[in-house]
Design a protein around this motif. Structure first.
Motif, PDB file in Angstrom:
ATOM      1  N   ASP A   1       9.557  -1.478 119.902  1.00  0.00           N
ATOM      2  CA  ASP A   1      10.689  -0.685 119.434  1.00  0.00           C
ATOM      3  C   ASP A   1      11.053   0.362 120.485  1.00  0.00           C
ATOM      4  O   ASP A   1      10.273   0.666 121.383  1.00  0.00           O
ATOM      5  N   THR A   2      12.249   0.900 120.395  1.00  0.00           N
ATOM      6  CA  THR A   2      12.758   1.773 121.455  1.00  0.00           C
ATOM      7  C   THR A   2      12.235   3.200 121.355  1.00  0.00           C
ATOM      8  O   THR A   2      12.528   4.015 122.233  1.00  0.00           O
ATOM      9  N   GLY A   3      11.511   3.521 120.300  1.00  0.00           N
ATOM     10  CA  GLY A   3      10.933   4.846 120.175  1.00  0.00           C
ATOM     11  C   GLY A   3      11.908   5.928 119.774  1.00  0.00           C
ATOM     12  O   GLY A   3      11.594   7.117 119.855  1.00  0.00           O
ATOM     13  N   VAL A   4      13.088   5.549 119.294  1.00  0.00           N
ATOM     14  CA  VAL A   4      14.086   6.560 118.961  1.00  0.00           C
ATOM     15  C   VAL A   4      13.865   7.162 117.579  1.00  0.00           C
ATOM     16  O   VAL A   4      14.416   8.212 117.253  1.00  0.00           O
ATOM     17  N   SER A   5      13.020   6.525 116.757  1.00  0.00           N
ATOM     18  CA  SER A   5      12.796   7.059 115.414  1.00  0.00           C
ATOM     19  C   SER A   5      11.448   6.602 114.873  1.00  0.00           C
ATOM     20  O   SER A   5      10.887   5.606 115.331  1.00  0.00           O
ATOM     21  N   ALA A   6      10.945   7.360 113.894  1.00  0.00           N
ATOM     22  CA  ALA A   6       9.769   6.967 113.116  1.00  0.00           C
ATOM     23  C   ALA A   6      10.086   7.252 111.656  1.00  0.00           C
ATOM     24  O   ALA A   6      10.496   8.372 111.320  1.00  0.00           O
ATOM     25  N   SER A   7       9.935   6.260 110.814  1.00  0.00           N
ATOM     26  CA  SER A   7      10.251   6.431 109.396  1.00  0.00           C
ATOM     27  C   SER A   7       9.012   6.287 108.535  1.00  0.00           C
ATOM     28  O   SER A   7       8.155   5.432 108.797  1.00  0.00           O
ATOM     29  N   VAL A   8       8.934   7.143 107.517  1.00  0.00           N
ATOM     30  CA  VAL A   8       7.862   7.051 106.529  1.00  0.00           C
ATOM     31  C   VAL A   8       8.491   6.891 105.154  1.00  0.00           C
ATOM     32  O   VAL A   8       9.615   7.337 104.916  1.00  0.00           O
ATOM     33  N   ILE A   9       7.770   6.224 104.264  1.00  0.00           N
ATOM     34  CA  ILE A   9       8.271   5.945 102.924  1.00  0.00           C
ATOM     35  C   ILE A   9       7.361   6.647 101.928  1.00  0.00           C
ATOM     36  O   ILE A   9       6.164   6.356 101.841  1.00  0.00           O
ATOM     37  N   ILE A  10       7.919   7.612 101.207  1.00  0.00           N
ATOM     38  CA  ILE A  10       7.162   8.446 100.267  1.00  0.00           C
ATOM     39  C   ILE A  10       6.949   7.683  98.962  1.00  0.00           C
ATOM     40  O   ILE A  10       7.664   6.733  98.639  1.00  0.00           O
ATOM     41  N   GLN A  11       5.963   8.125  98.182  1.00  0.00           N
ATOM     42  CA  GLN A  11       5.596   7.410  96.954  1.00  0.00           C
ATOM     43  C   GLN A  11       6.732   7.316  95.945  1.00  0.00           C
ATOM     44  O   GLN A  11       6.895   6.292  95.279  1.00  0.00           O
ATOM     45  N   ASP A  12       7.505   8.401  95.776  1.00  0.00           N
ATOM     46  CA  ASP A  12       8.624   8.344  94.840  1.00  0.00           C
ATOM     47  C   ASP A  12       9.766   9.221  95.326  1.00  0.00           C
ATOM     48  O   ASP A  12       9.602  10.054  96.228  1.00  0.00           O
ATOM     49  N   LYS A  13      10.920   9.043  94.730  1.00  0.00           N
ATOM     50  CA  LYS A  13      12.146   9.684  95.188  1.00  0.00           C
ATOM     51  C   LYS A  13      12.084  11.202  95.067  1.00  0.00           C
ATOM     52  O   LYS A  13      12.471  11.930  95.990  1.00  0.00           O
ATOM     53  N   GLU A  14      11.609  11.711  93.936  1.00  0.00           N
ATOM     54  CA  GLU A  14      11.561  13.154  93.734  1.00  0.00           C
ATOM     55  C   GLU A  14      10.645  13.819  94.755  1.00  0.00           C
ATOM     56  O   GLU A  14      10.957  14.885  95.283  1.00  0.00           O
ATOM     57  N   LEU A  15       9.520  13.169  95.035  1.00  0.00           N
ATOM     58  CA  LEU A  15       8.600  13.704  96.028  1.00  0.00           C
ATOM     59  C   LEU A  15       9.234  13.674  97.415  1.00  0.00           C
ATOM     60  O   LEU A  15       9.051  14.600  98.222  1.00  0.00           O
ATOM     61  N   ALA A  16      10.004  12.631  97.711  1.00  0.00           N
ATOM     62  CA  ALA A  16      10.680  12.535  99.004  1.00  0.00           C
ATOM     63  C   ALA A  16      11.653  13.693  99.199  1.00  0.00           C
ATOM     64  O   ALA A  16      11.745  14.265 100.298  1.00  0.00           O
ATOM     65  N   ILE A  17      12.367  14.048  98.131  1.00  0.00           N
ATOM     66  CA  ILE A  17      13.285  15.188  98.216  1.00  0.00           C
ATOM     67  C   ILE A  17      12.491  16.472  98.475  1.00  0.00           C
ATOM     68  O   ILE A  17      12.896  17.322  99.283  1.00  0.00           O
ATOM     69  N   GLY A  18      11.356  16.609  97.816  1.00  0.00           N
ATOM     70  CA  GLY A  18      10.504  17.772  98.039  1.00  0.00           C
ATOM     71  C   GLY A  18       9.996  17.843  99.472  1.00  0.00           C
ATOM     72  O   GLY A  18       9.967  18.921 100.091  1.00  0.00           O
ATOM     73  N   TYR A  19       9.609  16.690 100.021  1.00  0.00           N
ATOM     74  CA  TYR A  19       9.153  16.639 101.419  1.00  0.00           C
ATOM     75  C   TYR A  19      10.285  17.056 102.357  1.00  0.00           C
ATOM     76  O   TYR A  19      10.064  17.804 103.325  1.00  0.00           O
ATOM     77  N   GLU A  20      11.487  16.563 102.082  1.00  0.00           N
ATOM     78  CA  GLU A  20      12.616  16.897 102.959  1.00  0.00           C
ATOM     79  C   GLU A  20      12.847  18.407 102.996  1.00  0.00           C
ATOM     80  O   GLU A  20      12.978  19.001 104.070  1.00  0.00           O
ATOM     81  N   HIS A  21      12.888  19.030 101.834  1.00  0.00           N
ATOM     82  CA  HIS A  21      13.136  20.471 101.779  1.00  0.00           C
ATOM     83  C   HIS A  21      11.999  21.253 102.444  1.00  0.00           C
ATOM     84  O   HIS A  21      12.250  22.228 103.171  1.00  0.00           O
ATOM     85  N   ALA A  22      10.764  20.833 102.201  1.00  0.00           N
ATOM     86  CA  ALA A  22       9.623  21.528 102.790  1.00  0.00           C
ATOM     87  C   ALA A  22       9.598  21.372 104.308  1.00  0.00           C
ATOM     88  O   ALA A  22       9.309  22.318 105.052  1.00  0.00           O
ATOM     89  N   LEU A  23       9.920  20.169 104.806  1.00  0.00           N
ATOM     90  CA  LEU A  23       9.945  19.938 106.253  1.00  0.00           C
ATOM     91  C   LEU A  23      11.040  20.762 106.922  1.00  0.00           C
ATOM     92  O   LEU A  23      10.843  21.308 108.021  1.00  0.00           O
ATOM     93  N   LYS A  24      12.182  20.864 106.280  1.00  0.00           N
ATOM     94  CA  LYS A  24      13.271  21.670 106.842  1.00  0.00           C
ATOM     95  C   LYS A  24      12.834  23.120 106.978  1.00  0.00           C
ATOM     96  O   LYS A  24      13.114  23.776 107.994  1.00  0.00           O
ATOM     97  N   ALA A  25      12.117  23.633 105.976  1.00  0.00           N
ATOM     98  CA  ALA A  25      11.613  25.009 106.050  1.00  0.00           C
ATOM     99  C   ALA A  25      10.583  25.168 107.167  1.00  0.00           C
ATOM    100  O   ALA A  25      10.459  26.248 107.762  1.00  0.00           O
ATOM    101  N   GLU A  26       9.865  24.096 107.478  1.00  0.00           N
ATOM    102  CA  GLU A  26       8.890  24.134 108.575  1.00  0.00           C
ATOM    103  C   GLU A  26       9.554  24.008 109.939  1.00  0.00           C
ATOM    104  O   GLU A  26       8.884  24.085 110.969  1.00  0.00           O
ATOM    105  N   GLY A  27      10.886  23.809 109.964  1.00  0.00           N
ATOM    106  CA  GLY A  27      11.616  23.716 111.216  1.00  0.00           C
ATOM    107  C   GLY A  27      11.888  22.304 111.696  1.00  0.00           C
ATOM    108  O   GLY A  27      12.256  22.107 112.856  1.00  0.00           O
TER     109      GLY A  27
END
Length: 425
Positions: free
Chosen positions: A307-333
């Motif tokens: 792969d070209t190394g332009v991205s890495a994707s992870v798949i969270i256990q459920d949708k609500e948790l994924a939204i929580g991860y997104e908000h928490a990661l944004k706060a971490e910068g």
């Protein structure tokens, strides 16, 4: 990292204290070489690709063929044009169905329609590419072509996809527009199918602002693609490489590129190995820094080295948790790509392809869905691919670019470790 740290979203100290550089890899490495190449073309006043001597476009085509290890390449003015040329090149037309994934840019579907065929939109799996089982489930007597899309720099499940296509005597056109330079098990993506397309637009691995490339090892496909790209061909009895035309020409639109685009892209192609090496180094640094996952798993990748190394994707256990991860990661910068977007509709997701789902035609005849040559019956809806929407709804994408260094990638990984330790089970 051991134990739980207080998340930045809850008042803790962010992992990233200085902004991680944003950017797009191809444009980020534009320098004096590109400026000089374009200036030289402008000074020459030779802006048309057909001229005495070797044009910039013809030279790019030869250099790209050498890089890809293929017999024939054709530069055009966009990745969409390249897909149209490739599809018509392999024989797609009115009455045909073409299987495409529900996760790709809308241009993939638009190219099918421009070729006169009907797009059949099917599920992706955890590779975020075409699900081979969905291909089998959607084959009809009208299916002509399968279009695997190598999304975000990651090759699709080519072995399985090719096996299904060959068993059912289907043509394969690889959409490599987001995987320029990628490989699959030792061969460049695009060299497994009957034809393939690159995009050279602003957001790609290498860029000339706009542009595209069609490539194939089939002379007939190549000639048909050439005729699609220029209604004036053949202006001579031979092509640019001196080989006589073997097929009767037919009139289509004009997708010719300018010499300016070609000159810039030649310089960018000379930088592609450095770009790929840097992006892949960033992704390796990210992956090496990660702790054992608690609440996510990685996107399935058959060949991580390809792969070209332009991205890495992870798949969270459920949708609500994924939204929580997104908000928490944004706060971490750390900004991550998700399906959730309150701004511009993400045209990479089929449910935002309103013009296609509603079968809007440029003509009162309802072409191509009501073309008299078409005897199938394809229906669309925003929720028709539940597996795709579920996977994308739980996916987080970390992007890498040429303005970043490996420490930036490691910071992104440490932020994911911190959030996963705090929120994961």
């Amino acid at each position: 990292m051991t134990g739980k740290e207080k998340l930045a979203i809850d008042g803790g100290t962010p992992v990233v204290t200085e902004p991680i550089p944003d950017g797009v890899s191809g444009p980020s490495v534009v320098g004096e070489e590109e400026i000089e190449a374009v200036t030289e073309v402008l000074r020459s006043q030779e802006l048309f690709r057909y001229r005495d001597g070797a044009s910039q476009a013809a030279q790019l085509e030869k250099e790209a063929a050498d890089f890809l290890g293929v017999e024939y390449t054709l530069m055009v003015n966009s990745g969409t044009s390249a897909l149209i040329c490739a599809l018509i090149g392999v024989g797609v037309g009115p009455g045909d169905e073409v299987i495409i994934p529900g996760y790709t840019y809308i241009a993939t579907a638009a190219a099918v329609i421009a070729a006169g065929a009907v797009p059949v939109i099917v599920e992706v799996d955890e590779s975020l590419g075409l699900d081979p089982a969905a291909i089998k489930a959607n084959i009809t007597p009208y299916t002509k072509v399968v279009v695997p899309v190598h999304m975000r720099g990651v090759p699709a499940r080519l072995d399985e996809i090719m096996a299904v296509a060959r068993k059912h005597n289907l043509k394969v056109v690889e959409d490599c527009c987001q995987c320029v330079g990628g490989e699959y098990k030792g061969k460049r993506v695009g060299t497994y199918g009957d034809a393939a397309a690159w995009s050279l637009n602003y957001y790609k691995t290498i860029s000339s602002g706009e542009g595209g490339l069609v490539y194939t090892n089939d002379r007939d496909v190549y000639e048909r693609a050439c005729f699609v790209s220029d209604p004036g061909l053949p202006m001579w009895t031979k092509d640019d490489s001196g080989i006589e035309w073997q097929n009767e020409p037919f009139p289509r639109q004009t997708y010719r590129p300018s010499e300016i685009l070609a000159a810039m892209c030649r310089v960018q192609l000379g930088k592609i190995e450095d770009i790929l090496a840097h992006q892949r180094g960033l992704k390796r640094a990210f992956l090496d820094e990660l702790d054992e996952a608690r609440a996510y798993r990685f996107q399935h990748i058959d060949d991580l080295d390809g792969d070209t190394g332009v991205s890495a994707s992870v798949i969270i256990q459920d949708k609500e948790l994924a939204i929580g991860y997104e908000h928490a990661l944004k706060a971490e910068g750390v900004n991550v790509g998700t399906i959730f977007n309150d701004g511009v509709p993400d045209r990479h997701i089929y449910s935002y392809w309103d013009s296609i789902l509603e079968k809007r035609s440029p003509h009162p005849s309802g072409y191509p869905w009501k073309d008299p040559n078409y005897h199938g019956n394809v229906e669309y809806s925003k929720d028709m691919l539940p597996q795709t929407l579920d996977i994308l709804g739980r996916s987080l994408r970390f992007d890498f670019n040429m303005n970043m260094n490996e420490e930036h990638a490691r910071q992104m990984a440490r932020a994911l470790n911190k959030v996963d330790a705090a929120l994961g089970e």
